[in-house]
Design an enzyme around this catalytic site. Structure first.
Site, PDB file in Angstrom:
ATOM      1  N   ASP A   1      -8.425   6.614   1.890  1.00 52.79           N
ATOM      2  CA  ASP A   1      -7.351   7.268   2.635  1.00 52.79           C
ATOM      3  C   ASP A   1      -6.659   8.328   1.778  1.00 52.79           C
ATOM      4  O   ASP A   1      -6.640   8.245   0.551  1.00 52.79           O
ATOM      5  CB  ASP A   1      -6.322   6.239   3.102  1.00 52.79           C
ATOM      6  CG  ASP A   1      -5.764   5.401   1.961  1.00 52.79           C
ATOM      7  OD1 ASP A   1      -6.541   5.064   1.048  1.00 52.79           O
ATOM      8  OD2 ASP A   1      -4.558   5.085   1.973  1.00 52.79           O
ATOM      9  N   ASP A   2      -6.081   9.306   2.451  1.00 58.64           N
ATOM     10  CA  ASP A   2      -5.246  10.343   1.821  1.00 58.64           C
ATOM     11  C   ASP A   2      -5.972  11.070   0.693  1.00 58.64           C
ATOM     12  O   ASP A   2      -5.454  11.209  -0.426  1.00 58.64           O
ATOM     13  CB  ASP A   2      -3.940   9.726   1.302  1.00 58.64           C
ATOM     14  CG  ASP A   2      -3.142   9.052   2.408  1.00 58.64           C
ATOM     15  OD1 ASP A   2      -3.398   9.343   3.579  1.00 58.64           O
ATOM     16  OD2 ASP A   2      -2.276   8.217   2.081  1.00 58.64           O
TER      17      ASP A   2
ATOM     18  N   GLY B   1       0.787  -1.217   0.000  1.00 57.28           N
ATOM     19  CA  GLY B   1       0.000   0.000   0.000  1.00 57.28           C
ATOM     20  C   GLY B   1       0.821   1.269   0.000  1.00 57.28           C
ATOM     21  O   GLY B   1       0.301   2.342   0.314  1.00 57.28           O
TER      22      GLY B   1
ATOM     23  N   LYS C   1      -0.227   2.340  -4.372  1.00 60.39           N
ATOM     24  CA  LYS C   1      -0.762   3.667  -4.665  1.00 60.39           C
ATOM     25  C   LYS C   1      -0.462   4.113  -6.098  1.00 60.39           C
ATOM     26  O   LYS C   1      -1.221   4.869  -6.694  1.00 60.39           O
ATOM     27  CB  LYS C   1      -0.179   4.684  -3.680  1.00 60.39           C
ATOM     28  CG  LYS C   1      -0.675   4.513  -2.237  1.00 60.39           C
ATOM     29  CD  LYS C   1      -2.133   4.882  -2.103  1.00 60.39           C
ATOM     30  CE  LYS C   1      -2.564   5.024  -0.662  1.00 60.39           C
ATOM     31  NZ  LYS C   1      -2.590   3.756   0.062  1.00 60.39           N
TER      32      LYS C   1
END
Length: 702
Positions: A129-130, A22, A53
């Site tokens: 996320d992010d 990840g 990612k």
């Protein structure tokens, strides 16, 4: 592995354990992932979460279907995971630009996951996320909150896929640090916990993105809000946020009491594949350390550990012992593995005369040196001690290994006590002994580097090479500096030169920015007093004269209970008092939010100052130290860094004028200034004729 977290649909759910790919950066290759599955099966781990990612079709171009070639690779990968009894969980991250309220967007997401389902995948994950938390106008009209939007689409996709046995959801607030105002009071997490279907598991990184420690209490708190135990996405070994860091320490600071409180643990490790051997191996030991609440047959506890079921140091030794065998086996096509005797030598180095050569066969026509010629270069085999040293140099985000800490402590002590080199016998003997000990540790790093560079498995070496080159360079500079302090070598050009080559320092643009910002350096693992304020260093101007005089008088009054008129004059007083102006580009003042709080002034030629206070201008000391420097910083400045920076600027300016040395004077009662100059390491006490009783002269060569 024990079964945890109850049943789902009448099927007992196993504890999720394994690896999440990840990180940000180049994804692992298909071959590396297949190798990972073999290791997971061997070590008792059961899950792989596919979430790189920088796989475009995982995140940025999540709507795009996989091509025929990509599909073939994923089918093979999912099949390989199944072959090795590893659950392949496909994750997708649509949060960058999805419009939650648009049915076409939801359909695109379902279509993409349906395609992966056709590849044989049965487990899935939605990651949010992010990403930015501000919803677009259309979503604001459709949903009462960001959490409601995410939960709605996640529940719909989960049901569309037939409620998979494993379905993971990563919230945007995925650690305690992101929760507003707290975990227990987070409206976002409460919505997720209340509205997300109970068969969906939730990923959580702990107190922070990269959590130092994860406590049972913190997991109980978030589990209560989420209404289910979380799956830990653990970033303790992640290094994608800093290209100069690598983490080879053991899985630690997570008590095994956590295991029955969790749904699972997945490590998101270093970007480089091969160095993750330790991270994954020690995680597997941790997962197996607590089975059904009973201690394992293998004794894992140690005196240094509080956990009765798991010892990080013993787990690390087990991992490094296994890793050593991989280093010593060739990864080259047609290459020759080491003889078994050489492998044994890798565990514990023997006398060189007992060792067999690394390559057991001599190719026809191989060069053989003649009498008196240079022998062929051969390195001893890598040892377990070498790998322990490597691990301790690249340990964990919040902790250096024991050897790294010892090396930093030695350099710090040697710098602080460098004046002992010229002191009485006992102090000099202690300094020299500790300097030799540091030198021996540096030599061990060099030898480890040499043996590692000669290891047959080049794939592992290539992942490590930039890091071990960097640490070898850093250790070499520190080694040269200590020798210079002890008078055993010429000052290193890289240490003393104000225009070093790029390989002699670390930084780049990111480093430049960080050094301009407050608090830089207060998170070093080898701690010094942290910077707690924002300071400005600027050139001195004539209007500063009054403030400089005020600071000088204030510091003199604070030194002793002696009236100013009775204190012996210093050479620097003529600068701070304004009797003689400082030399061009040799004057700086320090300011904080309250105003001026310090100054540093210099004269490239000390003789006018000596004449002003009626000192002998022909003193021999002035030949070695022809320039003068004076510095004062108010006590409210507790961080020494600004003063060191001012000193560095002035020494550079003085050197550029052609001067070969600088002296400064301090009163014996000014313990703060004495301590500062002593700790700098470069200033030494200087003997000077006809000095007032309370005055000490210190000098440094340029």
């Amino acid at each position: 592995m024990s079964k945890r977290a109850g049943a789902k649909g009448g099927v007992q759910r196993r504890f999720i354990s394994g690896v999440v790919e990840g990180f940000y950066g180049r994804p692992w290759t298909m071959e590396q992932r297949t190798e990972l599955f073999k290791r997971e099966q061997k070590w008792g781990l059961n899950t792989y979460l596919y979430a790189p990612k920088d796989d475009y079709k995982h995140r940025m171009y999540w709507r795009d279907l996989y091509s025929a070639e990509e599909a073939e690779q994923l089918i093979a990968l999912i099949s390989a995971a199944k072959t090795h009894d590893v659950e392949f969980v496909y994750a997708i991250s649509p949060g960058l630009d999805i419009t939650f309220s648009n049915p076409r967007e939801v359909a695109a997401l379902k279509r993409k996951l349906d395609q992966v389902k056709e590849f044989g995948c049965r487990s899935f994950s939605l990651l949010f996320d992010d990403i930015e938390t501000e919803m677009c106008a259309a979503d604001k009209q459709a949903f009462s909150s960001f959490a409601h939007a995410q939960v709605s689409i996640t529940n719909e996709v989960y049901q569309h896929l037939g409620e998979p046995h494993t379905f993971l959801f990563c919230p945007t607030d995925y650690c305690a640090a992101f929760c507003t105002p707290t975990v227990s009071q987070s409206s976002y997490l409460h919505t997720v916990g209340d509205k997300l279907l109970p068969g969906i598991d939730i990923l959580w990184t702990g107190p922070k993105v990269v959590s130092h420690k994860i406590s049972v209490e913190s997991i109980e708190e978030v589990s209560s809000v989420l209404k289910r135990p979380p799956v830990i996405w653990d970033n303790i070994h992640a290094n994608d946020y800093d290209p100069q860091r690598l983490f080879l320490g053991p899985y630690k600071d997570r008590p095994t009491d956590l295991i029955p409180k969790l749904r699972g643990v997945l490590t998101n490790p270093n970007c480089e594949f091969y160095p993750n051997f330790v991270a994954i191996h020690t995680l597997s030991t941790w997962c197996k350390a607590f089975v059904d609440g009973a201690q394992r047959d293998v004794e894992m506890t140690g005196d240094e550990d509080q956990d009765p079921y798991y010892s990080p140091q013993k787990a690390l030794t087990l991992a490094l012992t296994d890793w050593l065998q991989e280093f010593l086996s060739t990864d080259q096509p047609g290459g020759k593995p080491l003889k078994r005797s050489a492998l044994k030598q890798g565990r514990k180095r023997k006398d060189p005369s007992d060792e067999e050569p690394m390559h057991t066969d001599m190719a026809e026509g191989s060069y053989v040196p003649g009498p008196g010629e240079n022998p062929l270069y051969t390195a001893e085999p890598l040892t377990l001690d070498d790998l322990k040293l490597l691990s301790e140099l690249f340990y964990l985000p919040y902790e250096h290994g024991p050897t790294a800490r010892a090396m930093l402590q030695e350099v710090d002590w040697l710098k602080k006590h460098s004046c002992d080199v010229s002191a009485e016998t006992d102090k000099r003997a202690e300094w020299c002994s500790r300097a030799q000990h540091f030198d021996d540790m540096c030599e061990a790093v060099v030898q480890m580097f040499n043996r590692l560079s000669n290891a047959p498995n080049r794939s592992i070496l290539y992942d490590l090479y930039n890091y071990i080159c960097d640490i070898k360079s850093g250790v070499g500079l520190a080694r040269a500096y200590v020798k210079t302090l002890g008078g055993r070598g010429r000052p290193s050009a890289q240490l003393m030169n104000d225009d070093p080559e790029p390989w002699g320092f670390r930084g780049g643009l990111s480093g430049e920015f960080q050094r301009m910002l407050p608090c830089h350096g207060n998170r070093d693992l080898f701690r010094h007093p942290p910077m707690t304020a924002v300071y400005c260093i600027r050139p001195y101007c004539p209007e500063d004269k009054t403030e400089v005089q005020r600071i000088s008088r204030e510091m003199q009054r604070g030194e002793a209970n002696v009236p100013l008129v009775m204190q012996p004059p210093l050479l620097g007083d003529v600068l701070s008092g304004g009797d003689i102006p400082p030399s061009p580009q040799c004057a700086l003042v320090l300011e904080d939010e309250m105003g001026m709080c310090g100054y540093a002034l210099a004269l490239t030629d000390v003789k006018p100052a000596a004449a002003k206070i009626q000192r002998g201008v022909n003193d021999p000391v002035f030949k070695d130290y022809p320039s003068l420097l004076t510095l004062q910083v108010l006590p409210r400045v507790t961080d020494p860094s600004p003063a060191k920076r001012m000193i560095g600027h002035l020494l550079s300016s003085i050197k550029s004028s052609g001067s070969g040395g600088v002296l400064c004077e301090v009163r014996h009662s000014d313990r703060r200034s004495l301590n500062f100059y002593t700790k700098l390491g470069s200033f030494k006490p200087v003997k000077m004729d006809d000095l007032p009783q309370d005055v000490i002269v210190m000098g440094t060569n340029l």
